[in-house]
Structure formats: structure tokens, C-alpha cells
Design a protein around this motif. Structure first.
Motif, PDB file in Angstrom:
ATOM      1  N   ALA A  92      30.839  56.295 -43.664  1.00 14.77           N
ATOM      2  CA  ALA A  92      32.290  56.365 -43.807  1.00 14.77           C
ATOM      3  C   ALA A  92      32.781  57.597 -43.065  1.00 14.77           C
ATOM      4  CB  ALA A  92      32.700  56.434 -45.277  1.00 14.77           C
ATOM      5  N   GLY A  93      33.873  57.455 -42.335  1.00 15.57           N
ATOM      6  CA  GLY A  93      34.402  58.578 -41.579  1.00 15.57           C
ATOM      7  C   GLY A  93      35.864  58.390 -41.246  1.00 15.57           C
ATOM      8  N   ASN A  94      36.451  59.424 -40.681  1.00 19.37           N
ATOM      9  CA  ASN A  94      37.854  59.389 -40.275  1.00 19.37           C
ATOM     10  C   ASN A  94      37.968  58.661 -38.939  1.00 19.37           C
ATOM     11  OD1 ASN A  94      40.485  60.084 -39.276  1.00 19.37           O
ATOM     12  ND2 ASN A  94      40.499  61.798 -40.727  1.00 19.37           N
ATOM     13  N   PRO A  95      38.780  57.603 -38.835  1.00 16.18           N
ATOM     14  CA  PRO A  95      38.883  56.860 -37.571  1.00 16.18           C
ATOM     15  C   PRO A  95      39.501  57.681 -36.442  1.00 16.18           C
ATOM     16  CG  PRO A  95      40.538  56.093 -39.129  1.00 16.18           C
ATOM     17  CD  PRO A  95      39.642  57.027 -39.888  1.00 16.18           C
ATOM     18  N   LEU A  96      40.135  58.811 -36.758  1.00 12.86           N
ATOM     19  CA  LEU A  96      40.731  59.654 -35.720  1.00 12.86           C
ATOM     20  C   LEU A  96      39.717  60.609 -35.102  1.00 12.86           C
ATOM     21  CD1 LEU A  96      44.093  60.584 -37.525  1.00 12.86           C
ATOM     22  CD2 LEU A  96      43.660  58.710 -35.910  1.00 12.86           C
ATOM     23  N   LEU A  97      38.546  60.705 -35.716  1.00 10.48           N
ATOM     24  CA  LEU A  97      37.529  61.643 -35.249  1.00 10.48           C
ATOM     25  C   LEU A  97      36.659  60.983 -34.185  1.00 10.48           C
ATOM     26  CD1 LEU A  97      36.587  64.556 -36.074  1.00 10.48           C
ATOM     27  CD2 LEU A  97      34.743  63.423 -37.328  1.00 10.48           C
ATOM     28  N   SER A  98      36.468  61.680 -33.063  1.00 11.12           N
ATOM     29  CA  SER A  98      35.659  61.139 -31.971  1.00 11.12           C
ATOM     30  C   SER A  98      34.182  61.131 -32.358  1.00 11.12           C
ATOM     31  CB  SER A  98      35.842  61.974 -30.708  1.00 11.12           C
ATOM     32  OG  SER A  98      37.183  61.957 -30.270  1.00 11.12           O
ATOM     33  N   LEU A  99      33.442  60.222 -31.741  1.00  8.15           N
ATOM     34  CA  LEU A  99      32.003  60.166 -31.956  1.00  8.15           C
ATOM     35  C   LEU A  99      31.282  61.159 -31.047  1.00  8.15           C
ATOM     36  CD1 LEU A  99      29.535  58.877 -33.283  1.00  8.15           C
ATOM     37  CD2 LEU A  99      29.644  57.059 -31.552  1.00  8.15           C
TER      38      LEU A  99
ATOM     39  N   LEU B 147      43.477  68.977 -39.746  1.00  7.71           N
ATOM     40  CA  LEU B 147      43.797  68.011 -40.801  1.00  7.71           C
ATOM     41  C   LEU B 147      42.901  68.167 -42.022  1.00  7.71           C
ATOM     42  CD1 LEU B 147      45.454  65.549 -41.706  1.00  7.71           C
ATOM     43  CD2 LEU B 147      43.762  64.089 -40.561  1.00  7.71           C
ATOM     44  N   ASP B 148      41.606  68.201 -41.791  1.00  8.82           N
ATOM     45  CA  ASP B 148      40.643  68.250 -42.902  1.00  8.82           C
ATOM     46  C   ASP B 148      39.371  68.898 -42.398  1.00  8.82           C
ATOM     47  OD1 ASP B 148      39.094  67.937 -45.102  1.00  8.82           O
ATOM     48  OD2 ASP B 148      39.093  65.754 -45.116  1.00  8.82           O
ATOM     49  N   GLY B 149      39.129  70.124 -42.829  1.00  5.96           N
ATOM     50  CA  GLY B 149      37.939  70.832 -42.356  1.00  5.96           C
ATOM     51  C   GLY B 149      36.645  70.207 -42.822  1.00  5.96           C
ATOM     52  N   ALA B 150      36.669  69.440 -43.928  1.00  2.00           N
ATOM     53  CA  ALA B 150      35.453  68.822 -44.461  1.00  2.00           C
ATOM     54  C   ALA B 150      35.109  67.507 -43.766  1.00  2.00           C
ATOM     55  CB  ALA B 150      35.605  68.586 -45.957  1.00  2.00           C
ATOM     56  N   THR B 151      36.022  66.995 -42.927  1.00  3.88           N
ATOM     57  CA  THR B 151      35.742  65.748 -42.229  1.00  3.88           C
ATOM     58  C   THR B 151      34.656  65.975 -41.181  1.00  3.88           C
ATOM     59  OG1 THR B 151      37.987  64.927 -42.527  1.00  3.88           O
ATOM     60  CG2 THR B 151      36.694  63.951 -40.748  1.00  3.88           C
ATOM     61  N   SER B 152      33.622  65.111 -41.202  1.00  7.31           N
ATOM     62  CA  SER B 152      32.506  65.279 -40.270  1.00  7.31           C
ATOM     63  C   SER B 152      32.213  63.965 -39.560  1.00  7.31           C
ATOM     64  CB  SER B 152      31.257  65.761 -41.008  1.00  7.31           C
ATOM     65  OG  SER B 152      30.815  64.778 -41.932  1.00  7.31           O
ATOM     66  N   ASN B 153      31.386  64.073 -38.566  1.00  4.89           N
ATOM     67  CA  ASN B 153      30.955  62.923 -37.772  1.00  4.89           C
ATOM     68  C   ASN B 153      29.846  62.200 -38.537  1.00  4.89           C
ATOM     69  OD1 ASN B 153      29.780  61.179 -35.882  1.00  4.89           O
ATOM     70  ND2 ASN B 153      30.157  62.557 -34.174  1.00  4.89           N
ATOM     71  N   PRO B 154      30.096  61.020 -39.109  1.00  4.05           N
ATOM     72  CA  PRO B 154      29.079  60.379 -39.965  1.00  4.05           C
ATOM     73  C   PRO B 154      27.852  59.928 -39.195  1.00  4.05           C
ATOM     74  CG  PRO B 154      30.922  58.885 -39.623  1.00  4.05           C
ATOM     75  CD  PRO B 154      31.324  60.197 -39.025  1.00  4.05           C
ATOM     76  N   VAL B 155      28.017  59.501 -37.950  1.00  3.20           N
ATOM     77  CA  VAL B 155      26.860  59.067 -37.155  1.00  3.20           C
ATOM     78  C   VAL B 155      25.971  60.256 -36.838  1.00  3.20           C
ATOM     79  CG1 VAL B 155      26.134  58.009 -34.991  1.00  3.20           C
ATOM     80  CG2 VAL B 155      28.118  57.109 -36.214  1.00  3.20           C
ATOM     81  N   ALA B 156      26.580  61.386 -36.470  1.00  2.17           N
ATOM     82  CA  ALA B 156      25.791  62.579 -36.198  1.00  2.17           C
ATOM     83  C   ALA B 156      25.042  63.043 -37.438  1.00  2.17           C
ATOM     84  CB  ALA B 156      26.699  63.683 -35.675  1.00  2.17           C
ATOM     85  N   ALA B 157      25.705  63.004 -38.598  1.00  2.00           N
ATOM     86  CA  ALA B 157      25.046  63.408 -39.837  1.00  2.00           C
ATOM     87  C   ALA B 157      23.843  62.510 -40.137  1.00  2.00           C
ATOM     88  CB  ALA B 157      26.046  63.361 -40.989  1.00  2.00           C
ATOM     89  N   MET B 158      23.977  61.220 -39.893  1.00  2.00           N
ATOM     90  CA  MET B 158      22.870  60.310 -40.127  1.00  2.00           C
ATOM     91  C   MET B 158      21.708  60.613 -39.195  1.00  2.00           C
ATOM     92  SD  MET B 158      22.712  56.160 -39.623  1.00  2.00           S
ATOM     93  CE  MET B 158      22.870  56.375 -37.837  1.00  2.00           C
ATOM     94  N   VAL B 159      21.984  60.832 -37.911  1.00  2.00           N
ATOM     95  CA  VAL B 159      20.923  61.102 -36.936  1.00  2.00           C
ATOM     96  C   VAL B 159      20.235  62.426 -37.237  1.00  2.00           C
ATOM     97  CG1 VAL B 159      20.452  61.557 -34.507  1.00  2.00           C
ATOM     98  CG2 VAL B 159      21.999  59.702 -35.151  1.00  2.00           C
ATOM     99  N   TYR B 160      21.003  63.465 -37.538  1.00  2.32           N
ATOM    100  CA  TYR B 160      20.423  64.782 -37.775  1.00  2.32           C
ATOM    101  C   TYR B 160      19.590  64.813 -39.056  1.00  2.32           C
ATOM    102  CZ  TYR B 160      23.464  66.616 -34.091  1.00  2.32           C
ATOM    103  OH  TYR B 160      24.077  66.864 -32.894  1.00  2.32           O
TER     104      TYR B 160
END
Length: 341
Positions: A3-10, A30-43
Motif C-alpha cells: 500500500a502506498g501513496n499514488p502521488l509518490l514516484s517509484l 504532505l506526509d513525512g511518513a509516506t514511503s516507497n512500498p516497493v523499495a521497502a519490500m526489496v530492501y
């Protein structure tokens, strides 16, 4: 699920995963806690490998001391082992999703299970028309005889190179960057005694009676044994003389009925004992101290009345074949309630 913010680039302009530095550079407020979900999964989970090895062997001995009396003993052994290795990269994806250093994780486990079953069977006929098949037996099963070990270390000397992600290739700066653990497997045992008598009269009337007693180490003393009977009967009506007028188109008709009980002991170990646990997730601050101490707590509320779950099934059915076996019909009606104890 991601799950992620649709405005955030991959990805960023360089083709790397979009992270917190990119958010700062583009003025993301907008939201400092918003992160890249794909990057988090890979890392966190994208670089790992697991291996599993299994060895299974069975040996049996069969002796027939006299005609129609047969003793059979079967011993089974199963050994299993596995290893797992993973690499977690350092990252800074948001104000809440960050890791200052990379980490290498390794774990291994090895153990075995054994089974041993002994049966004594005897077949005989009385008056050439009454056939009996009698069997008694005993079996034991023990599983979970093994252990696990796991460790992790921070700061790989080969960052972002999974092929070299081994604990020997880490250089932690402090003890908090090292983790080591070990534990035994969840072990258990089951012992059984059973007996069966089959009766057959001229392939027309058939009956079977079975009784088994099972003892499980999952329950407290006095609650470990369960007793599970079953009976069945069948009648091949097409063998009767009054069915001869229809045998030109009905080849076979059998009516059968059965009743039986089965036991289930699949619960976690030691639910009848009040065990005490120690772990880092449950700490306590004593007095005015700012340092948390590892605490002990009762992690199981014991229930010494736990015993076998019994399922009871009634089945009534018929089997038919027509037109030289070209058409067959099978019908079953059954009821299966559950009860404890």
C-alpha cells in the motif's frame, strides 16, 4: 499486500528507488511518513535464499510363523534440515522507514522424526463360508527432535552484494548490531494400540469392527488417552436369489452403513502447563531507572482439562452398476458432529 501513496514516484531521475532524499529535494511536505512500498519490500525481503534437504527411509520385517498368521514390523525415519540467508540493505525511505546500516541474516535447523508400527494378522475360514480377518497392532510416533539456530550481523564489508552476504563478511560496530538465538523444535509423541475384525459370509454379508486407543503427549496425565471405535456392515443384494430377475440389467447392488469416531490432538504443546517466558518484547522499568529490564511473564494460562477432540460420523450409502459396468451410481448420506472429551 503493498500500500502506498499514488502521488509518490517509484523511481527517481537516476533510475534508483525514490527515497527520503528525493522527497526533500522535490519539497514533499504532505506526509513525512509516506514511503516507497516497493523499495521497502526489496530492501527488507527482496534478497534471500533458502535450501531444504530431506532424507526419508523405511525398513520392514515380515514373518509368517504358521499358515495365515503374519507378523509385520515397519520402522520409519525422516531427517530434515534447512538453511536460510538474507540481506537487508541500508535505506532512508521516510521519517519512519529507515535503516542506518545494512544487515546479514542466517539461520539453520536440523532434526528428525521416527515411527514404528507392529501388526499381527490372522486370516481363517470357518465352515468354508465364513471368512475372518483379524488384526491387532501397536504404533509409536515421535517428532520434533531437532533444533534451530539463527544469527544476524550489521555492516557488511560487501554492501549491496548478496553473493557475499555472509556473517563472516560483516563488521558490526557495537553489540546492538549483533543478534544470536537458538531454540529446540516443538516435539511431541503419539502411541497407539488398535484391533480390527472383518467378517465375510459368501461375499454377500460383510461386517467390520475396529477399536483403537491413542495417547498423545499434548495432554496432561489422565487426559492423554482417547478411545475410538467404529463399525460397518454391507449387504450385496445382487447375490440374493430374489434379485435374479433384474440381474440382466443390474450387475451389482450393495447397501452399506457405518458409524465411527476419530480423534484430533493437533494443538500447541504444553497448553496444560503454566509456562514462564522471558523476552525483549516485555520489559519493566524498576523504580526511577530509565533502563528497562527483561521481564518474566506467564505466557500460557494452563488448562489441565484439555483432551481429545472427537469427530463422529454416520454414513449410509449404496453402490450400483448397470449394463455390464457401463453405468455406475454411488449414493452417500452422512452426518459428522464434533464433541470434546
Amino acid at each position: 499486500m503493498l500500500a502506498g501513496n499514488p502521488l509518490l514516484s517509484l523511481y527517481n531521475a537516476e533510475g534508483d528507488y525514490y527515497d527520503q532524499d528525493d522527497k526533500y529535494a522535490e519539497g514533499w511536505l504532505l506526509d513525512g511518513a509516506t514511503s516507497n512500498p516497493v523499495a521497502a519490500m526489496v530492501y527488507n525481503r527482496g534478497q534471500n535464499i533458502s535450501k531444504r534437504h530431506t532424507l526419508q527411509a523405511n525398513a520392514y520385517l515380515e514373518i509368517q510363523p504358521i499358515q495365515d498368521l503374519k507378523f509385520r514390523s515397519v520402522f520409519g525415519y525422516k531427517m530434515s534440515s534447512s538453511t536460510y540467508r538474507s540481506y537487508n540493505a541500508a535505506y532512508n525511505l521516510s521519517t519512519t522507514s529507515t535503516s542506518a546500516y545494512d544487515k546479514v541474516n542466517q539461520n539453520a535447523q536440523v532434526g528428525y522424526n521416527v515411527t514404528w508400527e507392529n501388526t499381527l494378522g490372522y486370516n481363517f475360514k470357518w465352515d468354508a463360508q465364513h471368512a475372518f480377518d483379524v488384526l491387532i497392532g501397536q504404533s509409536i510416533e515421535k517428532w520434533g527432535m531437532g533444533d534451530n539456530i539463527s544469527a544476524s550481523g550489521g555492516r557488511s564489508i560487501f554492501p549491496n552484494m548478496f553473493d557475499y552476504a555472509w556473517l563472516d563478511n560483516t563488521n558490526p560496530n557495537e553489540l546492538s548490531e549483533i543478534s544470536i538465538g537458538g531454540s529446540p523444535w516443538n516435539s511431541g509423541a503419539l502411541a497407539s494400540f488398535f484391533g480390527r475384525v472383518n467378517y465375510n459370509y459368501k461375499e454377500t454379508y460383510m461386517a467390520s469392527v475396529i477399536l483403537r486407543a491413542d495417547g498423545s503427549a499434548n495432554f496432561a496425565r489422565g487426559k492423554r488417552w482417547g478411545y475410538f471405535p467404529s463399525v460397518s456392515a454391507g449387504w450385496v443384494m445382487t447375490n440374493e436369489s430374489f434379485m435374479e430377475p433384474v440381474t440382466n440389467w443390474m450387475d451389482f447392488l450393495k447397501i452399506r452403513a457405518s458409524w465411527g469416531q476419530n480423534g484430533n490432538a493437533s494443538i500447541a504443546n504444553f497448553q496444560y502447563i503454566g509456562t514462564i517466558a522471558f523476552d525483549d518484547n516485555n520489559r519493566y522499568y524498576f523504580g526511577d531507572s530509565n533502563s528497562a529490564s527483561v521481564g518474566a511473564y506467564r505466557d500460557i494460562l494452563p488448562n489441565r482439562d484439555l483432551t481429545w477432540e472427537t469427530s463422529e460420523q454416520i454414513d449410509i450409502g449404496l453402490d450400483t452398476r448397470f449394463l455390464s459396468g457401463r453405468l455406475g451410481v454411488v449414493f452417500d448420506w452422512y452426518k459428522k458432529p464434533l464433541r470434546i472429551g
